[in-house]
Scaffold this motif. Structure first.
Motif, PDB file in Angstrom:
ATOM      1  N   GLU A  43       3.466  18.533  17.953  1.00 16.02           N
ATOM      2  CA  GLU A  43       3.815  17.802  19.178  1.00 16.02           C
ATOM      3  C   GLU A  43       4.006  16.316  18.903  1.00 16.02           C
ATOM      4  N   ALA A  44       3.173  15.761  18.016  1.00 17.53           N
ATOM      5  CA  ALA A  44       3.315  14.334  17.702  1.00 17.53           C
ATOM      6  C   ALA A  44       4.673  14.079  17.052  1.00 17.53           C
ATOM      7  N   GLY A  45       5.027  14.927  16.073  1.00 18.00           N
ATOM      8  CA  GLY A  45       6.322  14.765  15.413  1.00 18.00           C
ATOM      9  C   GLY A  45       7.466  14.975  16.388  1.00 18.00           C
ATOM     10  N   LEU A  46       7.338  16.030  17.212  1.00 14.06           N
ATOM     11  CA  LEU A  46       8.401  16.328  18.178  1.00 14.06           C
ATOM     12  C   LEU A  46       8.562  15.199  19.176  1.00 14.06           C
ATOM     13  N   ALA A  47       7.444  14.635  19.657  1.00 10.70           N
ATOM     14  CA  ALA A  47       7.532  13.574  20.667  1.00 10.70           C
ATOM     15  C   ALA A  47       8.310  12.390  20.106  1.00 10.70           C
ATOM     16  N   LEU A  48       8.016  12.027  18.845  1.00  7.74           N
ATOM     17  CA  LEU A  48       8.736  10.912  18.215  1.00  7.74           C
ATOM     18  C   LEU A  48      10.230  11.220  18.140  1.00  7.74           C
ATOM     19  N   SER A  49      10.560  12.434  17.648  1.00  2.34           N
ATOM     20  CA  SER A  49      11.977  12.788  17.491  1.00  2.34           C
ATOM     21  C   SER A  49      12.679  12.933  18.827  1.00  2.34           C
ATOM     22  N   ILE A  50      11.989  13.526  19.811  1.00  5.35           N
ATOM     23  CA  ILE A  50      12.614  13.699  21.121  1.00  5.35           C
ATOM     24  C   ILE A  50      12.875  12.333  21.746  1.00  5.35           C
ATOM     25  N   ALA A  51      11.892  11.425  21.638  1.00  9.46           N
ATOM     26  CA  ALA A  51      12.079  10.086  22.201  1.00  9.46           C
ATOM     27  C   ALA A  51      13.291   9.413  21.569  1.00  9.46           C
ATOM     28  N   ALA A  52      13.353   9.437  20.235  1.00  8.96           N
ATOM     29  CA  ALA A  52      14.447   8.745  19.546  1.00  8.96           C
ATOM     30  C   ALA A  52      15.778   9.430  19.844  1.00  8.96           C
ATOM     31  N   THR A  53      15.809  10.774  19.763  1.00  5.76           N
ATOM     32  CA  THR A  53      17.075  11.488  19.914  1.00  5.76           C
ATOM     33  C   THR A  53      17.617  11.376  21.333  1.00  5.76           C
TER      34      THR A  53
END
Lengths: 110, 311
Positions: free
Chosen positions: B287-297
């Motif tokens: 979730e931490a990795g996904l949150a970063l990528s989702i925010a940026a993407t």
């Protein structure tokens, strides 16, 4: 169906929203308007799907549709962003916001 | 009784606003009605008890989609694009009949469903203890049906590649969107300074709390994306060039961590299998990795293809 509960009312609303979205997709030539209609249609599908899982006496709605809807919302946004980028580029090049075959009486500029 | 009056009023509002969004004579007001539509839907999801979906609808459906559409309208205005002629009456009547028929068929399909069907909720409930988390929606998203979520995170990446590839060749490798300027004492710049700390706090909290309560990487990541967009639109922090390595790393972190965890599971039981005793920390890591990528993407998707530079 035993009585009309909250889930059923919202599922029926979802069915109506799908119809409104499809109508917009069919009659609107402007691509940004089609995109809005597409989004109305997709949230109608989500509402019908999710509310169907919330019928009956269960306390919380079914988590599986909820998870799929969240996935769907994100994918719909990604598709919307791609369409916006494409249509802005198209408008920049052609000066129009509708595809040529959707514009009755107007031929392609030679 | 009062309950169903509220239901029917809310549904009537949703349908009315949807009609205004689709049929409205002016493009800008259609977009505004669409945003209101998303907010009403979010109320509907809250009322149905689907709090995770309500958060996602408010943040993604109304929020980010709204920003995207408002920006598109103003770009089209500046390009001087005119509205095409409305469809002829015959086409409108036949389309209305077709759309009405579709809605009718869907209502019939709904009526034919087994009223006592339990769906998959009991199965999720029975296996929740093995998922490592207490929020059943997160259990489905990141454990029981993690394949969907993994592929979705890749779909986001592909959409971003698609948006970038529309760039004019001159600007490949430049900064996304146009340079934004806001009056330093204006509303946007003031909110751009006031809201980001609060938005960061709320966004990270919603990601963190998603394992046990409504929330998660998608809702929290979208709030973080909104914080970044606000900074960019208030002209306080310019978007980085799309070739920046840090940016690329942020965009692939989520799918990368997800794939690594999935592959590590293959050593134990199978691809994407999370052992129960480690499931919670693994899900939090994903979730931490996904949150970063989702925010940026998501922020980059809204900003659009590069239109300036490269210097």
């Amino acid at each position: 169906m035993s009585g009309v509960d909250t889930g059923t009312i919202f599922a029926l609303t979802g069915a109506v929203l799908i119809g409104i979205g499809v109508y917009g997709l069919l009659v609107r030539g402007h691509m940004l308007r089609r995109l809005i209609a597409f989004n109305v249609m997709s949230s109608g599908i989500f509402l019908m799907f999710g509310a169907t899982g919330a019928r009956g006496p269960a306390a919380a709605p079914d988590p599986v549709p909820q998870a799929l809807i969240i996935t769907g919302l994100v994918v719909a946004l990604a598709a919307t962003a791609l369409v916006v980028a494409l249509l802005l580029r198209y408008a920049q090049i052609t000066g129009r916001a509708a595809l040529s075959e959707d514009m009755p009486g107007e031929d392609d500029p030679a | 009784m009062i309950e169903s009056v509220f239901d029917i009023l809310l549904c009537a509002l949703i349908v009315g606003v949807a009609l205004a969004a689709v049929l409205g004579p002016r493009l800008f007001s259609s977009v505004v009605f669409f945003i209101v539509y998303g907010l009403f839907l979010s109320v509907a999801w809250t009322h149905l008890g689907a709090f995770d979906v309500a958060l996602a609808e408010a943040a993604i459906g109304a929020g980010l989609t709204g920003v995207l559409l408002v920006a598109a309208v103003s770009r089209l205005d500046r390009l001087g694009v005119k509205e095409p002629a409305p469809a002829p009456p015959v086409a409108r009547v036949t389309s209305a009949l077709a759309a009405g028929g579709l809605s009718g068929a869907l209502v019939l399909a709904l009526w034919s469903l087994d009223p006592d069907g339990t769906g998959l909720a009991p199965v999720v409930e029975a296996n929740l203890h093995a998922s490592g988390v207490r929020n059943p929606v997160t259990a489905v998203l990141l454990n029981f049906r993690a394949y969907d979520t993994l592929i979705e995170s890749v779909v986001l990446l592909v959409a971003l590649v698609g948006v970038w590839s529309i760039a004019d060749e001159r600007h490949w490798g430049g900064e996304p969107g146009l340079r934004q300027h806001a009056r330093p004492d204006g509303v946007l710049a003031t909110f751009g300074r006031l809201l980001p700390p609060l938005g960061l706090l709320v966004g990270v909290y919603i990601v963190w709390t998603g394992t046990d309560d409504p929330g998660g990487a998608f809702q929290g990541g979208t709030i973080l994306a909104a914080v970044w967009l606000l900074l960019a639109m208030a002209g306080l922090s310019d978007a980085p060039a799309i070739t920046r390595r840090r940016l690329r790393l942020a965009v692939i972190a989520g799918p990368g961590v997800f794939l690594a965890v999935a592959a590590a599971g293959a050593v134990g039981g199978g691809f994407l299998v999370l052992p129960t005793e480690y499931a919670k920390p693994l899900i939090q890591e994903i979730e931490a990795g996904l949150a970063l990528s989702i925010a940026a993407t998501l922020a980059l998707l809204v900003l659009g293809p590069p239109q300036r530079g490269p210097r």
